[in-house]
Every structure is written in structure tokens, then in C-alpha cells.
Design a protein around this motif. Structure first.
Motif, PDB file in Angstrom:
ATOM      1  N   ASP A 171     -10.423  -0.376   3.606  1.00 25.20           N
ATOM      2  CA  ASP A 171     -11.229  -1.701   2.963  1.00 25.20           C
ATOM      3  C   ASP A 171     -12.670  -1.163   3.062  1.00 25.20           C
ATOM      4  OD1 ASP A 171      -9.261  -3.889   2.797  1.00 25.20           O
ATOM      5  OD2 ASP A 171      -8.845  -2.998   4.758  1.00 25.20           O
ATOM      6  N   LYS A 221       0.828  -1.111  -0.074  1.00 27.68           N
ATOM      7  CA  LYS A 221      -0.068   0.094   0.105  1.00 27.68           C
ATOM      8  C   LYS A 221       0.806   1.224   0.019  1.00 27.68           C
ATOM      9  CE  LYS A 221      -4.208  -1.805   0.145  1.00 27.68           C
ATOM     10  NZ  LYS A 221      -5.555  -1.599  -0.117  1.00 27.68           N
ATOM     11  N   GLU A 270      -5.827  -0.567   7.611  1.00 25.49           N
ATOM     12  CA  GLU A 270      -6.025  -1.711   6.605  1.00 25.49           C
ATOM     13  C   GLU A 270      -6.185  -2.965   7.196  1.00 25.49           C
ATOM     14  OE1 GLU A 270      -5.661  -0.636   3.405  1.00 25.49           O
ATOM     15  OE2 GLU A 270      -6.303  -2.439   2.712  1.00 25.49           O
ATOM     16  N   ASP A 271      -7.011  -3.670   6.459  1.00 26.83           N
ATOM     17  CA  ASP A 271      -6.970  -5.131   6.779  1.00 26.83           C
ATOM     18  C   ASP A 271      -7.379  -5.631   8.257  1.00 26.83           C
ATOM     19  OD1 ASP A 271      -6.985  -5.183   3.959  1.00 26.83           O
ATOM     20  OD2 ASP A 271      -5.157  -6.449   3.869  1.00 26.83           O
ATOM     21  N   ASN A 318      -9.742  -0.806  -4.294  1.00 27.19           N
ATOM     22  CA  ASN A 318      -9.418   0.552  -3.606  1.00 27.19           C
ATOM     23  C   ASN A 318      -8.322   1.081  -4.055  1.00 27.19           C
ATOM     24  OD1 ASN A 318      -7.626  -1.052  -2.008  1.00 27.19           O
ATOM     25  ND2 ASN A 318      -9.255  -1.396  -0.483  1.00 27.19           N
TER      26      ASN A 318
END
Ligand SMILES: NC(=O)C1=CN([C@@H]2O[C@H](COP(=O)(O)OP(=O)(O)OC[C@H]3O[C@@H](n4cnc5c(N)ncnc54)[C@H](OP(=O)(O)O)[C@@H]3O)[C@@H](O)[C@H]2O)C=CC1
Ligand SMILES: CC(=O)C(=O)O
Ligand SMILES: [Mg+2]
Length: 762
Positions: A164, A96, A138-139, A320
Motif C-alpha cells: 500500500d 492479491k 498488505e493493508d 497497485n
């Protein structure tokens, strides 16, 4: 080795070599002298510290805060891989970081937190928040992700976004609006099935509702099946989407549905389910890395489908990646205190509208497409679309200002757009463009020095990537041994040993052809046959006789020793009076073409003009408009010396005979590259206000040294030398070229072959 295990190994080597990981920290200030260090650190550093102590906002002025985003995870919902832990999530978070940088020039620290406890996680993020201008969560698995994001948003005054949830929601909403338009369906009427009830799914569905989707038309499923109103212990988020319908399975939910959105796990949708959907179904199978149904299987099952996945290897990538870099860019640039609904909606609209605009040629080339057009296979822009940076952040920033969360206003939107475009000068766009163009129509390439390991590695990549079909020239046993070492299978590859008895027939044939053209130049048949044992002669004859489409040589020999036979055997293209070479440098201000880097030692004015013309055509081949500066040590007549005069004459020739070219000079290189300097001192120049991308040097000394200097000092990638003016696609490598450089040159050779083929057909 199977394709899957090769891909696995490739991915592991990519992450491990040459340095482990994907990002690093690079100083942005000078640090060469003691004085620099005393400014960078003690005592000078105390001054900004004190300024920030007085007013925290000064952190934006004196530190990286304003352009630094934390990508933070606890590894509990990593892609569709599940709870694999913080360490295992790090490659994704670094990834990312890489995407933030290449798409929006935002710097990232990735932070992996070892806790599943919501309070502890929040506390950690709050404690480190002063470092950052924004927080990208994130995640992190649902439902914890919802609480974490909500509380951090409320308690921090910098933008916090769980990617997300909202990144995905924004992109998929834009894609959905466009897909519905194409399917001629109304969002208020469509029946929607959502597979997954986690962070991404819930947030996406909320946004679809905000755009008009009706709760009574939605069926959501989690790992236990359909979320029904009569199910016990539903979380607040799931309860919002519970259905009153008495159905339990995905099978049942899919009957007559118009839209399927998958944000769950791989391979849970069957062809029969697709068949049971309504006419012109919209299917977004977004689980990563493998979608809810394989793309090709879905496409084979229904011809009227509009299909998208989260992957980059199929049309319609709904991922995304199209969102977070640009959303944060806009938010950071107005120092927004949060990312609110208005900003999200603005991003949706900007993305959806962009997909309907004419696609620039650069994007077509980058994706190996002939013409991308708004339609079932193109419902959303491509991540490498250079317009994204100029369209989405301004939309987000404007919405932030209008909704009152911006702490800094943008006044001059045109200037802002320009600054955004300037940010994106440095990347490997041009290399990608080149490789993708090659892949559209791969050609047979002779690697004349294939008994070298690095040449074989390059040939392997060329074959595996679909850039071309390698023909490997050299000692057969050596080639085979080296191929085994790197698991290079022989599929789609031809090995030829020009010296072997097997090739006697070919040698004789080529020798005869060669002799026929050279017998008046003292070449005997015997000489010709002997020469054909020499790899470069054999290779050149292969191309001449149409047994190969392009040739690459020079890895192990000095440039002139390879150029000579090539010129002698292959010669110049019709209408061309000299050959020349250009190098493309992937610099921080974008690609720069430099000529002539390899052939003409001291070309007279007219030849210099010809080199400029040929380079202009090469620049166009890369999808760019040439803006050419003719370089000298003097500016516009400031010296009467014959060397400066030569460049001046070349410019006069070009202005007279090629007024269509954006070319001027003679110019010093700093004026050529510095737009402000050029504009202020030489406003009359044809280049004033333009961004120069091509430098034509007066002689080989200066061009060759310049490109090598840039390459060595700035660690800049270079593609070239690209031979211009040859009759056939022949390209000569620099001695000891790297594997990457050879792959790029192979792509150049293929593109050159494609162009020459096109010309022949005309
Ligand atoms: N393309 C894109 O841009 C993005 C894709 N994704 C993908 O979406 C998926 C989910 O991510 P995220 O929301 O962050 O993760 P979460 O862990 O928050 O959610 C996963 C959800 O999937 C549900 N689920 C698991 N198995 C099934 C099944 N057999 N049928 C239906 N639902 C099931 C879980 O159910 P339960 O609640 O019962 O546990 C849960 O609701 C991942 O594959 C991820 O890669 C995510 C973000 C962006
Ligand atoms: C794309 C993404 O963020 C995910 O799959 O989790
Ligand atoms: Mg994610």
C-alpha cells in the motif's frame, strides 16, 4: 432484485462456489507411483534437507522459496474498509495471491495475523520468513505500518515491501509524471493536495518529492483536516508534510490546486471543489472500493480534467496491481535482498514509458477499446497488458543489480524476457479478449433451448455482462418459472414459444420462406409449417430473416442432429466449400486452436488445407498470429502411408497457394509443440523456432478425441466448437455444455455476427 444486490450476490457466489476461496496448492512434481512418493517425501526428501542444512541458499534450489511470496496482513486498513480484522481481510489477501499468480506467475501464501501489537507482528513475520522469497505486507494501518516495514526491512535479508505504501507510490508516480506531461505542467511547480496521511498517502508523497515535487507546494489532510505545522502531536511522517499555510479544510486546500491525490475515504470531494482547482486539473481519487469522488461525476464537472481512480471499471486505473506482481518478479529473479529506491524508480520509469508506446491490438481488444493511445484517458498501462511482464521486472532486476542488492545476476536479458513471456502462457486472456470484443457491439442471440436452467443462467450472464441481448426460445411457462428461480428479470430479454398460437404469424411467414427455397426438394407447405414448430428450425429462420443476429443451440441434443438442419436452412457462406469447427484450449502454454473438432470425418487433402485456412482466420479474430502445424502420426515424409501422404499434400497445397501462412507438416504433435525438438530435428521447417498455436488434425476421430482428452485430463477450459464457414452466425454447443462454456460460445456468436456485419458493409 436491484443491480447493487445482484452484484453483491454475484460477489458472494463467486467466492463461495464451486470451492470456497480463490486459491489452492497444486503439486508440481509427479506423485503417481511409490517411487515418486519416496522421492517427494521420506526417504528421498532428506537429501535436499541436508543440502540446505549445509547452505541455506540451497533452499532456492530445492524448494519453492524463490518463487513464494507471503501476503501478510493484520486486517487493520483493509482497502478503504478500515480495521475489519484478520479474518475479514482474507478475501483481499487471497485476491492479491491470485493477482500475483496471474500477472507474474508468483506463488503466494496469504497469512492473516491476529495482532495489532507491532512487536508481536514483527516477530511473527520474522519467524515465518525462512519459508519465503519475499514478504508483501498488505493493508496494515499507519503509523504501525511504517515501523513494521522499516524494522522488517532492516532485519530480514529478503525483499520486504508494504504494497500500500510503495506499490501505490510507484504506480501513482508513473501516472502523475505522464499526466503532468499531458497537462504541460512541471512537477516542481504544481500545487498538490493529498487527502489521507496514512501508509499509502505518505509513501506516495515521498516518492513525488523524490521526483521533484516541492514540500512547500503540498497540502496533506487526515481525518482531522489540514495537517498544519502548528498542530499538536503530529507523527513523524505527518510532520514531514505539515504546511505553513493557515488553512483548515479540503475546500480551502483545493482552491487553485493542480493535483489532487486521494488515498483516504469515499466521496469527500465535491464538484464545487473540482471547479475551484486550477486549469487542466489532475485528480487521482484512489480510495477503494469507492473513490473520493465518483468518476462520472468528476468527468461531468470538468471537461479539462485528467481523472484516475483505483477501480478497473473506468479509464486510468491507478492501482497497485500494476506494481507488486512485477516488482516482486524482478526482485525474486535476482534474489534481491531488498526493494530499494533505485528499484522503485526503475519501475516508475518503465511503467510511465510503456504508456507512451503503441498499444498492441490484444490490449485494445481485451479492454473493448478501438484504439488506446497515450492521452488523458490513457496515462498508465492497463493491468492486462502482456508487455508489463517483459518490461517492468527486467527494469527492477537491472536496478537491483546496479545498486548492489542482487545476489544472483542476470546475464542474458533477451533470454530473461523470453522466459518472462513464457511464464504467462496460461491464463484466461483469450476468454477475456473474446468477451470484451463481444461487449463492444452486443447482438441479439437466440438461445434455442431456453427451457433449461443452465441455458437460462448463461443467458442471464450474457445479458448482465452486456455481451448480448438474449432471445429465449421454449415453453413460456417453463422459462418464466426457471427465470424466477434465478432472479432473472425480463428486462432486455424476449421470450418466444415457437409452438404457441401467438407465433402463428411468424411460423407462417418463416414456413413460406423455407418452402420457397425447398419446394423442389420435396418439401410441402404443410411440412414447412409443421417444421417451424420445431425450435431449431424456427430459430434458424429468425436468424435468416434478420429477426435475430446469432443462434446458439445443441445443449440438449446430439451435435449431428442440430448441425443438419442448420446446414440445410442456413448453409455455407459465399465462396466456402465446406464448414468446419475449431476449439480453443486455454492450456498452460497459452491458447491452442484444434481443428476440425466436430464436422469433417475424413477430409481429403484439399479440404484439410481449407480447414487450416479457415482456422487461421479464426485465430486472427482472437488477435493472434496463427502458427499452424498439420498433425500426423509421421514427420516430414517418414511414412508413405496414404494417411500421412494426405497431410503432406495438404501442406504442399498451402505452401503453393498460401505462402503467407505460417504452416508446416506433416508433424507429430510432440514435435509441433516442443520448440527445441522441432528446431533440432527439423531446422528446415517453416515452424522452426516458432511457437505453434494451431493444430490441424487429419480427421475427426483424432481432433475430437484430442481436444476432449486435454479438457478432461488437464481440466483445461475450452471455447468451442466454433463453427467456421456458415453464412450466418450459428454455433452449436456440445451436449450438456457448462454455463461458462455457453457464455463463451455466446460471445463467439456475437463476435462472429460483428465480423459478418463488417464484411457486408465492405
Ligand atoms: N488505488 C490503490 O492502489 C490503493 C488505494 N488505497 C486506498 O487508500 C486508502 C488508505 O489506505 P491506507 O493508506 O492503506 O490506510 P491507512 O489506514 O494507513 O490511512 C488512511 C488515512 O486516511 C485518512 N482519512 C480518514 N478519513 C479521512 C478524511 N475524511 N479526510 C482525509 N483523510 C482521511 C486517515 O486519517 P488519520 O491519519 O487521521 O486516521 C489516514 O491518514 C484506502 O481507501 C485504500 O483503499 C491504498 C493503497 C493502494
Ligand atoms: C489496492 C489496495 O491495495 C488497497 O486499496 O488497499
Ligand atoms: Mg492494500
Amino acid at each position: 432484485m436491484s443491480n447493487t444486490s445482484r452484484k453483491r450476490r454475484e460477489a458472494l457466489v463467486y467466492h463461495a462456489k464451486p470451492k470456497p476461496g480463490k486459491i489452492e496448492v497444486v503439486p508440481t512434481k509427479k506423485y503417481a507411483t511409490q517411487r515418486d512418493l519416496s522421492l517427494a517425501y521420506s526417504p528421498g526428501v532428506a537429501e535436499p534437507c541436508l543440502e540446505i542444512e549445509k547452505d541455506k541458499e540451497n533452499a532456492y534450489k530445492y524448494t519453492t522459496k524463490g518463487n513464494l511470496v507471503a501476503v501478510i496482513s493484520n486486517g487493520t486498513a483493509v482497502l478503504g474498509l478500515g480495521d475489519i480484522g484478520p479474518e475479514a481481510s482474507k478475501p483481499v489477501m487471497e485476491g492479491k495471491g491470485l493477482l500475483f499468480k496471474i500477472f507474474a506467475d508468483i506463488d503466494v501464501f496469504d497469512i492473516e495475523v491476529d495482532t495489532k501489537d507491532v512487536d508481536k507482528f514483527i516477530e511473527t513475520v520474522k519467524n515465518i520468513a525462512p519459508t519465503f522469497g519475499g514478504i508483501n505486507l498488505e493493508d496494515i494501518k499507519a503509523p504501525e505500518a511504517f515501523e513494521i516495514e522499516q524494522r522488517l526491512k532492516a532485519e530480514l535479508d529478503i525483499p520486504v515491501m508494504h504494497d500500500d505504501q510503495h506499490g501505490t507510490a510507484i504506480i501513482s508516480a508513473a501516472a502523475l509524471l505522464n499526466a503532468l506531461e499531458l497537462a504541460k505542467k512541471k512537477i516542481e511547480k504544481v500545487k498538490i493536495v493529498i487527502s489521507g496521511a496514512g501508509a499509502a498517502a505518505v509513501s506516495c508523497t515521498k516518492l513525488y518529492k523524490a521526483f521533484g515535487a516541492k514540500a512547500e507546494n503540498i497540502v496533506m489532510l487526515d481525518s482531522k483536516g489540514v495537517i498544519r505545522k502548528d498542530r499538536d502531536n503530529l507523527s513523524e511522517e505527518k510532520a514531514e508534510f505539515a504546511t505553513a499555510r493557515k488553512i483548515d479544510t479540503l475546500d480551502e486546500a483545493m482552491k487553485n490546486a493542480d493535483v489532487f491525490v486521494g488515498l483516504s475515504i469515499a466521496n469527500i470531494v465535491s464538484p464545487d471543489m473540482l471547479k475551484s482547482m486550477a486549469k487542466r486539473p489532475i485528480v487521482f481519487a484512489m480510495a477503494n472500493p469507492n473513490p473520493e469522488i465518483d468518476y462520472n461525476l468528476a468527468m461531468d464537472t470538468r471537461k479539462d480534467i485528467i481523472m484516475a481512480t483505483g477501480r478497473s471499471d473506468h479509464p486510468n486505473q491507478v492501482n497497485n496491481v500494476l506494481g507488486f506482481p512485477f516488482i516482486f518478479r524482478g526482485a525474486l529473479d535476482v534474489r534481491a535482498s531488498k526493494i530499494n529506491e533505485e528499484m522503485k524508480k526503475a519501475a516508475v520509469k518503465a511503467l510511465a514509458e510503456l504508456a507512451k508506446e503503441a498499444v498492441p491490438e490484444q490490449v485494445n481488444i481485451a479492454y473493448g477499446e478501438t484504439r488506446l493511445n497515450f492521452g488523458p484517458d490513457y496515462i498508465i498501462p492497463k493491468p492486462f497488458d502482456p508487455r508489463l511482464i517483459a518490461k517492468v521486472p527486467p527494469a527492477v532486476a537491472k536496478a537491483a543489480m546496479e545498486s548492489g542488492v542482487a545476489r544472483q545476476d542476470i546475464q542474458d536479458w533477451e533470454k530473461y524476457e523470453e522466459e518472462l513471456l513464457e511464464r504467462m502462457g496460461n491464463e484466461n486472456k483469450i476468454t477475456r479478449l473474446l468477451i470484451n470484443r463481444a461487449k463492444t457491439n452486443p447482438k441479439r442471440i437466440v438461445f434455442a433451448e431456453a427451457d433449461h436452467l443452465d441455458v437460462l443462467k448463461a443467458a442471464q450472464i450474457v445479458r448482465d455482462e452486456g455481451i448480448g441481448f438474449p432471445i429465449l426460445l421454449g415453453r413460456r411457462e417453463v422459462i418464466k418459472e426457471l427465470m424466477a428461480e434465478i432472479d432473472f428479470e425480463e428486462e432486455d430479454v424476449i421470450i418466444i414459444d415457437p409452438k404457441s398460437d401467438d407465433e402463428e404469424e411468424h411460423r407462417k411467414n418463416y414456413a413460406l420462406k423455407y418452402w420457397e427455397t425447398r419446394h423442389r426438394n420435396g418439401v410441402t407447405k404443410y411440412d414447412a409449417e409443421k417444421l417451424m414448430r420445431e425450435r431449431n428450425y424456427f430459430a434458424a429462420m429468425m436468424v435468416n430473416e434478420g429477426d435475430a443476429d446469432a443462434l446458439l443451440s445443441g445443449y440438449s441434443r446430439a451435435y449431428p442432429t442440430v448441425v443438419k438442419p442448420m446446414l440445410e436452412l442456413i448453409g455455407m457462406a459465399k465462396g466456402v466449400s465446406r464448414v468446419a469447427a475449431t476449439n480453443v484450449m486455454n492450456t498452460s502454454r497459452g491458447p491452442i486452436f484444434i481443428s476440425d473438432t466436430s464436422i469433417n470425418i475424413d477430409p481429403p487433402a484439399k479440404d484439410l488445407a481449407k480447414i487450416a485456412q479457415m482456422t487461421a482466420r479464426t485465430v486472427q479474430l482472437f488477435g493472434m498470429e496463427p502458427v499452424i502445424a498439420m498433425i500426423s502420426y509421421a514427420n516430414f515424409g517418414s511414412s508413405k502411408d496414404p494417411r500421412a501422404k494426405k497431410v503432406k499434400d495438404a501442406v504442399s497445397y498451402l505452401h503453393r497457394f498460401h505462402p503467407e501462412l505460417n504452416v508446416d507438416g506433416e508433424l507429430q504433435v510432440d514435435f509441433a509443440l516442443n520448440r527445441e525438438m522441432l528446431q533440432s530435428k527439423f531446422p528446415f521447417s517453416k515452424l522452426a523456432g516458432k511457437k505453434v498455436n494451431t493444430l490441424i488434425y487429419p480427421d475427426l476421430d483424432s481432433a475430437n478425441s484430442t481436444y476432449k482428452l486435454i479438457k478432461e485430463l488437464n481440466n483445461v477450459d475450452s471455447i468451442g466448437p466454433i463453427m467456421m464457414g456458415m453464412k450466418k452466425p450459428v454455433h452449436i454447443l456440445q451436449l450438456g455444455a457448462s454455463v461458462e462454456e455457453m457464455v463463451n460460445m455466446a460471445a463467439v456468436a456475437v463476435v462472429d455476427a460483428q465480423e459478418k456485419e463488417k464484411k457486408l458493409k465492405k
